[in-house]
Design an enzyme around this catalytic site. Structure first.
Site, short mmCIF file in Angstrom:
data_model
loop_
_atom_site.label_atom_id
_atom_site.label_comp_id
_atom_site.label_asym_id
_atom_site.label_seq_id
_atom_site.Cartn_x
_atom_site.Cartn_y
_atom_site.Cartn_z
N GLU A 181 0.83 -1.21 0.00
CA GLU A 181 0.00 0.00 0.00
C GLU A 181 0.87 1.26 0.00
O GLU A 181 0.56 2.24 -0.69
CB GLU A 181 -0.93 0.00 1.23
N ASP A 213 3.71 -4.25 -5.84
CA ASP A 213 4.27 -5.53 -5.39
C ASP A 213 5.79 -5.49 -5.43
O ASP A 213 6.47 -5.95 -4.50
CB ASP A 213 3.77 -6.67 -6.30
#
Length: 408
Positions: A275, A356
């Site tokens: 995030e 990611d």
């Protein structure tokens, strides 16, 4: 019946058929035996449960989408929009109040008609597969709060837009674009602190090992993080999630209590690292700006045709009304909107890969992979959707695509 009417019918029929084809393609990926690529994520029993969940939701989705399609067809062929418009202007000749009554009747009627399906989904399907935690009281309160918010916020915005249209004429789209853009930025900043508390309780993450680990990572990557909250998602479902909200000093990270329950500390920090990656890569800002640009494009095109009586005549109304024209335009614009939506999904999937990678490079790729596997397994996610369905609808890459990218 006008040419625009038949164009509307063609667009809606094409969209319905396309969605059914995409749904069918997804069913071709079902299998009784656990595929090799999902071994280690699902065991045999959990995989059978996931397949049953997918099949149940597919059949139910066919029913609900067919009902919605039949409803809009009846409204068009039986001139239901014209009838609702007559009721609205019969109650008020004001362009603002008649529009609010028109949309209020349509939205309330639609919600009431779809509530039985929503009840079945929540209290039968989700209950059967062990997800539902919603009580009848919570459901009813959610419904009432949603209606009230829709009336206050949606009605207030609509009233302001129509007032701007009546005052400014041809340049109305610029002023409306400014209003909607300002509202979008405001909601991006304050939604989690103003709207979410009406439905869920958010509490600051308590001091302890998890908070220390999160703060240590945030400090390492130069991310100022003062607001970490835990939301009681278990009030409604056992499904877990985490999200980033707000801009600038109002930014906050929100963890579902179900996520904290299901994961180890390194896995939770890895999810937070993902995030934070979105923020560091400026994905949130770019998504907001692209959304604002899309709104501007739509409003500009709408301004070119809003005064055309043909838009209202297509729905059986003789003279031009802003709210009738908006309905017609919304359907006519939907093919372009869908194409833009596919482009935004491509952009979003690219962003997910980058977030990611940020987490893997700056924290721990293995912990993130384990966390994503747990999330997917616990939520009974479809790990093998058809590529065409992914291309059109998925804002995130599939789990297998994300794991493959992280290994590379």
């Amino acid at each position: 019946m006008t040419t625009i009417f038949w164009l509307i019918i063609a667009i809606l029929v094409f969209d319905f058929i396309l969605e059914r084809i995409l749904d069918y393609l997804n069913t071709t990926r079902w299998s009784d035996q656990i595929p090799a690529e999902v071994e280690g994520i699902y065991d045999e029993e959990k995989y059978r449960k996931q397949q049953a969940y997918s099949k149940t939701n597919h059949r139910f989705g066919m029913l609900t989408s067919s009902f919605s399609f039949l409803l809009i067809m009846l409204m068009l062929f039986l001139q239901g929009f014209a009838a609702v418009n007559n009721w609205a202007i019969g109650l008020s000749s004001s362009p603002i109040w008649s529009a609010l009554l028109f949309f209020g009747i349509l939205m309330l009627g639609s919600d009431i008609l779809n509530t039985p399906f929503d009840l079945y989904s929540t209290f039968v399907i989700e209950e059967r597969f062990g997800f539902n935690k919603t009580t009848a009281k919570t459901y009813l309160l959610d419904k009432l709060k949603s209606w009230l918010l829709g009336a206050l916020i949606g009605g207030g915005l609509m009233a302001l837009i129509i007032w701007i249209y009546t005052v400014t004429g041809e340049s109305f789209w610029l002023w409306v674009w400014l209003v909607i853009s300002t509202f979008s930025i405001f909601m991006a900043m304050f939604y989690s602190s103003l709207i979410v508390p009406l439905f869920n309780k958010q509490t600051p993450l308590e001091d302890g090992e998890l908070k220390t680990a999160i703060n240590a990572f945030a400090s390492k990557v130069g991310f100022k993080l003062d607001n970490i909250f835990v939301i009681n998602g278990s009030k409604r479902s056992t499904k877990a999630n985490a999200y980033f909200a707000g801009l600038g000093s109002k930014k906050r990270i929100v963890l579902y209590d179900t996520l904290i329950k299901d994961m180890e500390i390194p896995e939770l920090v890895a999810v937070l690292a993902h995030e934070i990656g979105h923020y560091k890569k400026k994905h949130i800002t770019w998504s907001l700006l692209l959304g604002i640009l899309q709104t501007g494009l739509m409003l500009f095109i709408f301004s070119l045709v809003i005064d055309s009586p043909e838009l209202s005549q297509a729905l059986g109304v003789d003279k031009a009304y802003f709210h009738i024209g908006l309905i017609t335009f919304g359907i006519l614009y939907s093919p372009l909107s869908s194409i833009i939506g596919i482009g935004m999904n491509i952009f979003s999937r690219k962003n997910e890969y980058q977030a990611d990678a940020f987490a893997a490079e700056n924290y721990d790729g293995e912990a993130l992979a384990t966390a994503l596997k747990k999330l997917s397994a616990n939520n009974l996610s479809n790990l093998r959707p058809h590529p065409a369905y992914v291309f059109v609808h998925y804002s995130h890459p599939t789990l297998l695509q994300r794991l493959s990218a992280m290994r590379k």
